[in-house]
Design a protein around this motif. Structure first.
Motif, short mmCIF file in Angstrom:
data_model
loop_
_atom_site.label_atom_id
_atom_site.label_comp_id
_atom_site.label_asym_id
_atom_site.label_seq_id
_atom_site.Cartn_x
_atom_site.Cartn_y
_atom_site.Cartn_z
N LEU A 130 3.43 7.21 -1.27
CA LEU A 130 2.13 7.75 -0.91
C LEU A 130 2.38 9.11 -0.02
O LEU A 130 1.58 10.20 -0.31
N ALA A 131 3.07 8.91 1.02
CA ALA A 131 3.36 10.11 1.91
C ALA A 131 3.89 11.19 1.10
O ALA A 131 3.66 12.45 1.52
N SER A 176 5.13 2.84 2.61
CA SER A 176 4.34 3.92 2.62
C SER A 176 4.72 5.22 2.02
O SER A 176 4.29 6.53 2.07
N ALA A 224 8.12 8.16 6.67
CA ALA A 224 7.09 7.31 6.41
C ALA A 224 7.31 5.82 6.44
O ALA A 224 6.71 4.86 6.85
N GLU A 225 8.30 5.66 5.73
CA GLU A 225 8.83 4.06 5.44
C GLU A 225 9.21 3.54 7.03
O GLU A 225 9.16 2.42 7.26
N ASN A 241 1.39 3.24 -7.35
CA ASN A 241 0.14 2.93 -7.15
C ASN A 241 -0.58 2.99 -8.58
O ASN A 241 -2.00 3.05 -8.35
N GLN A 245 5.75 2.76 8.46
CA GLN A 245 4.96 1.73 7.90
C GLN A 245 5.74 1.27 6.53
O GLN A 245 5.34 2.26 5.62
#
Length: 238
Positions: free
Chosen positions: A34-35, A31, A24-25, A174, A28
């Motif tokens: 969250l992934a 991210s 994920a990193e 988050n 993006q």
């Protein structure tokens, strides 16, 4: 959930859990947390609304800001091959490692020692598995919570300020501030004896089994071929 457990990752097929953040990193930055939460939410068939990811520097700083923690070491830990940061490519192979020894019983740990305790991968005996390492990580997280409560942190504004600075620099989450405050209100009075933890493992009766990929990589997979048993455990653990 051990890092070698394979899970479905969108766009990549079945891969180890510890690949999710990196994939994920790379696509993006920022991210990864969250992934991971989304992938594990699908595996466990239950919502995971929040994530918190801390890097090693933040881990050490937070524990040191708290003045260290008290951890009950279940088994004496002897690791003759604990890696020394910065010496990964040292031509003298033996100088890449240090000897890590932590006695059984209650031990006072600063941030550096606590990090070594939760990262050690080559200890002898029962502490040499990833499953034992997961249990050590749970112990340290509980010890941090206990220390925060014992310090009555709300009455120490300078400490709060230092911790917030560390969190901003080394922790990704988050959780909004008001949500973190609400969460604190929920957990601060929780008795440690009421906390239920579970480490998925490959022991007799465990929910995981060893396997090897066609490329020769070691993995763990659900013993019955799907995640139904793991989902049942997650949804009924309390």
């Amino acid at each position: 959930l051990p890092r070698d457990l394979i899970v479905p990752i969108e766009g990549y097929g079945f891969r180890k859990i510890n690949n999710i953040n990196a994939f994920a990193e790379s696509e993006q930055p920022g991210s990864g947390g969250l992934a991971v939460s989304q992938a594990l939410s699908r595996v466990l068939d239950m919502p995971i609304d929040y994530y918190l990811r801390a890097d090693f520097v933040g881990f050490v700083k937070i524990i040191d800001e708290l003045g260290g923690i008290e951890v009950e070491v279940a088994n004496t830990l002897d690791d003759t091959r604990y890696p020394i940061d910065g010496r990964e490519e040292d031509p003298n192979y033996d100088s890449r490692f240090e000897y890590l020894h932590i006695e059984q019983g209650w031990q006072k740990m600063d941030g550096e020692l606590a990090l070594k305790y939760v990262r050690s991968r080559h200890a002898g005996g029962v502490e040499g598995s990833d499953f034992a390492r997961s249990r050590r990580q749970q112990k340290v997280l509980q010890a941090v919570k206990d220390k925060v409560l014992n310090l009555r942190i709300l009455f120490k504004p300078r400490l709060i300020n230092n911790l917030l600075e560390t969190l901003q620099e080394h922790v990704a989450t988050n959780l909004k501030v008001w949500e973190a405050v609400k969460l604190w209100g929920i957990i601060k009075d929780t008795n440690a004896d009421k906390v239920i933890t579970k480490v998925l493992d490959n022991t007799n009766g465990g929910l995981l089994v060893d396997a090897v990929t066609p490329e020769g990589a070691y993995i763990l997979q659900p013993r019955n071929g799907d995640y139904a048993e793991i989902q049942y455990l997650a949804q009924n653990i309390f």
